[in-house]
Write a protein that holds these residues in place. Structure first.
Motif, PDB file in Angstrom:
ATOM      1  N   ALA A   6       0.821  -1.220   0.000  1.00 31.98           N
ATOM      2  CA  ALA A   6       0.000   0.000   0.000  1.00 31.98           C
ATOM      3  C   ALA A   6       0.859   1.277   0.000  1.00 31.98           C
ATOM      4  O   ALA A   6       0.626   2.171  -0.818  1.00 31.98           O
ATOM      5  CB  ALA A   6      -0.987  -0.020   1.166  1.00 31.98           C
ATOM      6  N   PRO A   7       1.885   1.391   0.875  1.00 35.08           N
ATOM      7  CA  PRO A   7       2.736   2.577   0.797  1.00 35.08           C
ATOM      8  C   PRO A   7       3.511   2.669  -0.518  1.00 35.08           C
ATOM      9  O   PRO A   7       3.741   3.770  -1.025  1.00 35.08           O
ATOM     10  CB  PRO A   7       3.710   2.399   1.973  1.00 35.08           C
ATOM     11  N   ARG A  39       2.364   1.793  -3.395  1.00 30.00           N
ATOM     12  CA  ARG A  39       1.398   2.360  -4.353  1.00 30.00           C
ATOM     13  C   ARG A  39       1.303   3.870  -4.171  1.00 30.00           C
ATOM     14  O   ARG A  39       1.360   4.631  -5.148  1.00 30.00           O
ATOM     15  CB  ARG A  39       0.017   1.707  -4.143  1.00 30.00           C
ATOM     16  N   THR A  94      -6.782   5.710   0.334  1.00 34.81           N
ATOM     17  CA  THR A  94      -5.573   5.085  -0.204  1.00 34.81           C
ATOM     18  C   THR A  94      -5.247   3.791   0.542  1.00 34.81           C
ATOM     19  O   THR A  94      -4.868   2.798  -0.063  1.00 34.81           O
ATOM     20  CB  THR A  94      -4.380   6.058  -0.088  1.00 34.81           C
ATOM     21  N   GLY A  95      -5.421   3.809   1.868  1.00 38.62           N
ATOM     22  CA  GLY A  95      -5.079   2.643   2.679  1.00 38.62           C
ATOM     23  C   GLY A  95      -6.126   1.543   2.630  1.00 38.62           C
ATOM     24  O   GLY A  95      -5.951   0.539   1.936  1.00 38.62           O
ATOM     25  N   THR A 145      -1.948  -2.936  -6.035  1.00 36.82           N
ATOM     26  CA  THR A 145      -2.900  -2.583  -7.084  1.00 36.82           C
ATOM     27  C   THR A 145      -4.236  -2.168  -6.465  1.00 36.82           C
ATOM     28  O   THR A 145      -4.523  -2.483  -5.319  1.00 36.82           O
ATOM     29  CB  THR A 145      -3.130  -3.770  -8.042  1.00 36.82           C
ATOM     30  N   THR A 146      -5.033  -1.453  -7.248  1.00 35.32           N
ATOM     31  CA  THR A 146      -6.301  -0.936  -6.719  1.00 35.32           C
ATOM     32  C   THR A 146      -7.344  -0.836  -7.807  1.00 35.32           C
ATOM     33  O   THR A 146      -7.051  -0.401  -8.926  1.00 35.32           O
ATOM     34  CB  THR A 146      -6.110   0.448  -6.065  1.00 35.32           C
ATOM     35  N   ALA A 195      -2.410  -5.224  -2.364  1.00 34.00           N
ATOM     36  CA  ALA A 195      -2.410  -3.858  -1.822  1.00 34.00           C
ATOM     37  C   ALA A 195      -1.721  -2.871  -2.753  1.00 34.00           C
ATOM     38  O   ALA A 195      -2.036  -1.683  -2.751  1.00 34.00           O
ATOM     39  CB  ALA A 195      -1.736  -3.844  -0.450  1.00 34.00           C
ATOM     40  N   LEU A 251      -9.397   1.204   1.438  1.00 33.04           N
ATOM     41  CA  LEU A 251     -10.093   0.834   0.197  1.00 33.04           C
ATOM     42  C   LEU A 251      -9.112   0.413  -0.891  1.00 33.04           C
ATOM     43  O   LEU A 251      -9.380  -0.513  -1.659  1.00 33.04           O
ATOM     44  CB  LEU A 251     -10.987   1.982  -0.277  1.00 33.04           C
ATOM     45  N   GLY A 252      -7.936   1.058  -0.935  1.00 36.09           N
ATOM     46  CA  GLY A 252      -6.903   0.641  -1.892  1.00 36.09           C
ATOM     47  C   GLY A 252      -6.384  -0.763  -1.594  1.00 36.09           C
ATOM     48  O   GLY A 252      -6.117  -1.548  -2.495  1.00 36.09           O
ATOM     49  N   SER A 290     -10.496   0.494  -6.738  1.00 36.96           N
ATOM     50  CA  SER A 290     -11.311   1.625  -6.291  1.00 36.96           C
ATOM     51  C   SER A 290     -10.768   2.955  -6.812  1.00 36.96           C
ATOM     52  O   SER A 290     -11.530   3.796  -7.282  1.00 36.96           O
ATOM     53  CB  SER A 290     -11.419   1.632  -4.763  1.00 36.96           C
ATOM     54  N   THR A 291      -9.438   3.143  -6.757  1.00 37.73           N
ATOM     55  CA  THR A 291      -8.858   4.386  -7.263  1.00 37.73           C
ATOM     56  C   THR A 291      -8.955   4.449  -8.783  1.00 37.73           C
ATOM     57  O   THR A 291      -9.236   5.498  -9.358  1.00 37.73           O
ATOM     58  CB  THR A 291      -7.398   4.525  -6.802  1.00 37.73           C
ATOM     59  N   VAL A 308      -1.285   4.998   5.484  1.00 39.65           N
ATOM     60  CA  VAL A 308      -1.556   4.180   4.292  1.00 39.65           C
ATOM     61  C   VAL A 308      -1.200   2.710   4.568  1.00 39.65           C
ATOM     62  O   VAL A 308      -1.951   1.793   4.194  1.00 39.65           O
ATOM     63  CB  VAL A 308      -0.761   4.709   3.068  1.00 39.65           C
TER      64      VAL A 308
END
Lengths: 124, 145
Positions: A14-15, A17, B84-85, A76-77, A74, B87-88, A79-80, B21
């Motif tokens: 996640a970080p 990304r 970002t955290g 890839t996404t 984490a 939901l991503g 939602s964004t 995040v």
């Protein structure tokens, strides 16, 4: 304790990304969301490679949880990707919205396929 | 800007955001992992669980972005943590792409295409409808473009 592998992978993914998006978005002047495009393409390539490695027996279930479910999930996404596409469409950049869908799908599918093919070439 | 001035590195001064995040991403990924354990989908079957995870994540993103950009003037870590955290980390593009490839490789091309288009349409509809519904419920006018 399998979920700890998922947590460990996600705490890196996640970080990564977030930072990749910041890095990429600071380096172009278009409204196109290249940052999200990049992480989704790279994550799909890694997951394709990993999925192929698991299928050939070169990687096990722990690696899959850490790097697949955790890191790639984490990194890839969706939602964004969806939100940025909608924003482009409602902000009057419909062509960019359509282009984002086409290029994200093309890159993700090509990367995933290439990763799986590479894994089979390397390990089977 | 002076071309020779070094750009700040992406992580400089961002440690609280990066931490938010990371923690949010871990929570979101754990929820996605739990959904996969609760509702496992067999190999070469339609990946319903990932589809639902992605669509739910997109609906929540639609709600969150209306609240964050039009309602709250919340804490600066709220969007990195929730959007970002969590939901991503909850939604995934890589599993979506690999599952389409796997279905196609297993000779189930119509199913692969149905999954590709179904997720895309449902996800985009979810983010748009959830945002519009949130705006309507709160009596907000359409955000000026």
């Amino acid at each position: 304790m399998n979920w700890l592998l998922v947590v460990a992978g996600a705490m890196v993914g996640a970080p990564l990304r977030f930072l990749t998006d910041r890095f990429v978005q600071a380096r172009h002047d278009t409204v196109f969301p290249w940052g999200t495009w990049t992480v989704n393409a790279v994550g799909s390539l890694i997951l394709g490679l990993l999925t192929g490695a698991v299928a050939t027996g070169a990687a096990g279930s722990h690696t899959q949880l850490l790097l697949g479910t955790g890191l790639c999930g984490a990194l890839t996404t969706y939602s964004t990707f969806s939100y940025e596409t909608l924003r482009l469409a409602t902000d009057g950049a419909r062509r960019y919205a359509a282009l984002n869908i086409v290029l994200s799908l093309a890159a993700g599918l090509t990367a995933a396929g290439a990763g799986m093919a590479l894994a089979h070439a390397l390990w089977s | 800007m002076d071309e020779r001035a070094p750009r700040p590195l992406p992580w400089q001064g961002e440690w609280p955001v990066i931490g938010a995040v990371a923690v949010g991403g871990a929570l979101g990924a754990t929820a996605r992992y739990a959904a996969g354990l609760l509702w496992p989908t067999p190999e070469a079957a339609f990946p319903w669980t990932t589809l639902v995870v992605n669509v739910v994540g997109c609906a929540l993103m639609g709600i969150l972005m209306v609240l964050i950009t039009e309602v709250w003037t919340g804490h600066r870590l709220l969007r990195p943590f929730l959007g970002t955290g969590i939901l991503g980390g909850f939604t995934t593009f890589s599993t979506y792409a690999v599952d389409i490839g796997r279905l196609a490789a297993a000779g189930r091309l119509p199913l692969a295409l149905a999954y590709l288009a179904g997720t895309l349409l449902a996800a985009l509809s979810a983010v748009a409808l959830a945002g519009a519904t949130t705006r309507a419920l709160l009596g907000l006018r359409r955000r000026p473009a």
